[in-house]
Design a protein around this motif. Structure first.
Motif, PDB file in Angstrom:
ATOM      1  N   LEU A   1       0.828  -1.203   0.000  1.00 10.84           N
ATOM      2  CA  LEU A   1       0.000   0.000   0.000  1.00 10.84           C
ATOM      3  C   LEU A   1       0.859   1.249   0.000  1.00 10.84           C
ATOM      4  O   LEU A   1       0.556   2.221  -0.711  1.00 10.84           O
ATOM      5  N   ALA A   2       1.947   1.244   0.774  1.00  5.46           N
ATOM      6  CA  ALA A   2       2.837   2.417   0.815  1.00  5.46           C
ATOM      7  C   ALA A   2       3.437   2.691  -0.562  1.00  5.46           C
ATOM      8  O   ALA A   2       3.516   3.852  -1.001  1.00  5.46           O
ATOM      9  N   ARG A   3       3.862   1.646  -1.278  1.00  2.00           N
ATOM     10  CA  ARG A   3       4.402   1.843  -2.629  1.00  2.00           C
ATOM     11  C   ARG A   3       3.341   2.419  -3.565  1.00  2.00           C
ATOM     12  O   ARG A   3       3.608   3.330  -4.356  1.00  2.00           O
TER      13      ARG A   3
ATOM     14  N   GLU B   1      -5.035   8.866   1.443  1.00  4.96           N
ATOM     15  CA  GLU B   1      -5.840   7.652   1.385  1.00  4.96           C
ATOM     16  C   GLU B   1      -5.383   6.658   2.432  1.00  4.96           C
ATOM     17  O   GLU B   1      -4.198   6.588   2.765  1.00  4.96           O
ATOM     18  N   PHE B   2      -6.320   5.907   2.960  1.00  6.45           N
ATOM     19  CA  PHE B   2      -6.007   4.836   3.895  1.00  6.45           C
ATOM     20  C   PHE B   2      -6.983   3.694   3.660  1.00  6.45           C
ATOM     21  O   PHE B   2      -7.998   3.846   2.973  1.00  6.45           O
ATOM     22  N   VAL B   3      -6.668   2.550   4.252  1.00  6.03           N
ATOM     23  CA  VAL B   3      -7.465   1.346   4.047  1.00  6.03           C
ATOM     24  C   VAL B   3      -7.665   0.654   5.393  1.00  6.03           C
ATOM     25  O   VAL B   3      -6.695   0.416   6.115  1.00  6.03           O
ATOM     26  N   THR B   4      -8.907   0.342   5.732  1.00  8.48           N
ATOM     27  CA  THR B   4      -9.154  -0.527   6.882  1.00  8.48           C
ATOM     28  C   THR B   4      -9.046  -1.971   6.400  1.00  8.48           C
ATOM     29  O   THR B   4      -9.523  -2.310   5.317  1.00  8.48           O
ATOM     30  N   VAL B   5      -8.404  -2.799   7.206  1.00 16.39           N
ATOM     31  CA  VAL B   5      -8.133  -4.180   6.799  1.00 16.39           C
ATOM     32  C   VAL B   5      -8.371  -5.117   7.976  1.00 16.39           C
ATOM     33  O   VAL B   5      -7.892  -4.862   9.089  1.00 16.39           O
TER      34      VAL B   5
ATOM     35  N   LEU C   1      -4.413   1.029   7.746  1.00 23.32           N
ATOM     36  CA  LEU C   1      -3.159   1.085   6.992  1.00 23.32           C
ATOM     37  C   LEU C   1      -3.089   2.388   6.198  1.00 23.32           C
ATOM     38  O   LEU C   1      -4.083   2.847   5.644  1.00 23.32           O
ATOM     39  N   GLY C   2      -1.892   2.969   6.125  1.00 24.20           N
ATOM     40  CA  GLY C   2      -1.693   4.190   5.363  1.00 24.20           C
ATOM     41  C   GLY C   2      -1.673   5.445   6.200  1.00 24.20           C
ATOM     42  O   GLY C   2      -1.255   6.500   5.715  1.00 24.20           O
ATOM     43  N   LEU C   3      -2.124   5.367   7.445  1.00 24.97           N
ATOM     44  CA  LEU C   3      -2.132   6.547   8.314  1.00 24.97           C
ATOM     45  C   LEU C   3      -0.867   6.639   9.168  1.00 24.97           C
ATOM     46  O   LEU C   3      -0.256   7.706   9.275  1.00 24.97           O
ATOM     47  N   PHE C   4      -0.480   5.511   9.779  1.00 25.17           N
ATOM     48  CA  PHE C   4       0.680   5.476  10.665  1.00 25.17           C
ATOM     49  C   PHE C   4       1.482   4.211  10.368  1.00 25.17           C
ATOM     50  O   PHE C   4       0.941   3.223   9.859  1.00 25.17           O
ATOM     51  N   PRO C   5       2.781   4.217  10.717  1.00 18.89           N
ATOM     52  CA  PRO C   5       3.579   2.988  10.565  1.00 18.89           C
ATOM     53  C   PRO C   5       3.047   1.891  11.484  1.00 18.89           C
ATOM     54  O   PRO C   5       2.543   2.163  12.576  1.00 18.89           O
TER      55      PRO C   5
END
Length: 330
Positions: free
Chosen positions: A152-154, A167-171, A212-216
């Motif tokens: 996702l980061a790439r 953008e972020f994704v809940t998983v 995912l996508g908000l914080f490490p």
């Protein structure tokens, strides 16, 4: 002054004839222009309809590649799934799901990309593509989640070069062992419901990780134990578009009550639960949900296993399954 037989002066009569002739020619010309314009409009309309049909066909192919139809059974688990995009006419949204049998157990992903419609399709493809490879390579769920985070980061870095976006994704990652034990890693996604005859309750109420996508990701990723999926029981996985759906008075959709009613006094049937939830959801929102919706059901149709002393096990057949699940057309 020369007059014609009707007593009209010849000069005035000639002028009238010329005027009538010009008026008739104007009417004929206008009719020709109108006919030509109508023909052009019909041609443009046919062209637009053809392009719409082609776009829907392309979207349908994209959907079949991204959200592939699930088999009726995966390693002894009956499946049923459906997805509905909030964008009218769109068949691909920002929700994603997949179920894959691996040597480590049946692994499931359920996710929700921020936003909906075609802009979210690229992110859905990046997450699903990575998941389909990582579940076979990684022995632990933590390794799968780490791979998803990197992919996702790439993807987000590549998009940031051409467009401004956040953008972020809940998983939700779920693993079902051959014995029915449930293990999960949750990044901001709604927890699944465990369904049995007359009962529907979340598998756990543990706090999830951030999307995912908000914080490490933290260095340690402890897996959450979620009990056991016994034969005849089912899991109801969903995106937040289900519980967050509101009616005209702003009231949220009563998912838990709807699920309990769907399994009241009867064995859990994935298709029946799916139809009941979708019907009530569309009724609650007046047929116009404001967010993408995805639902996935998994029922354990494996045989009962009674474990005794030593390594002995006695198996009994599970209840006869119903017809293969078919996703409804909302």
């Amino acid at each position: 002054m020369i007059r014609n037989r009707a007593g009209v002066p010849r000069r005035a009569w000639s002028r009238g004839r010329r005027l009538s002739s010009r008026l008739g020619a104007g009417i004929v010309g206008g009719a020709v222009v109108l006919a030509a314009g109508t023909g052009m409009m019909l041609h443009v309309r046919r062209k637009l309809l053809r392009e719409v049909r082609q776009a829907r066909a392309v979207a349908g192919v994209a959907r079949s590649l991204l959200l592939r139809p699930l088999p009726a059974r995966i390693d002894g688990l009956a499946t049923a799934a459906a997805q509905l995009s909030a964008d009218r006419g769109a068949t691909v949204g920002g929700d994603l799901y997949e179920v894959i049998a691996t040597e480590h157990g049946v692994r499931v992903v359920m996710g929700d990309v921020r936003g909906h419609g075609l802009p979210a399709v690229g992110t859905v493809a990046a997450v699903l593509g990575c998941f389909r490879e990582a579940v076979h390579d990684e022995a632990e769920l933590a390794g799968v989640l780490t791979r998803l985070d990197r992919a996702l980061a790439r993807h987000l870095r590549d998009r940031a070069r051409t467009e401004a976006m956040e953008e972020f994704v809940t998983v939700l990652l779920l693993e079902i062992t051959p014995d029915g034990d449930l293990h999960a890693l949750n990044c901001g996604h709604p927890w699944p419901y465990l369904l049995s005859v007359g009962r529907a309750s979340p598998v756990t109420r543990a706090d999830p990780l951030p999307p995912l996508g908000l914080f490490p990701l933290p260095a340690e990723l402890p897996v959450t134990p979620c009990g056991q999926l016994l034969p005849g029981e089912a899991l109801f996985l969903h995106t937040d578009g289900v519980e967050d759906a509101r009616d005209g008075q702003g009231r949220f959709f009563p998912l838990a009550a709807t699920l309990r009613e769907a399994v009241r006094g009867r064995p859990v049937c994935p298709q029946a639960v799916l139809r009941a939830v979708f019907w009530q959801l569309l009724r609650h929102t007046g047929g116009r949900p404001m967010d993408d919706i995805a639902i996935l059901l998994l029922r354990n149709d494996r045989p009962f296993v009674l474990r005794g002393a030593g390594n002995c096990a006695i198996s009994h057949d599970a209840p006869a399954p119903d017809n293969p699940p078919v996703a409804p057309t909302p």
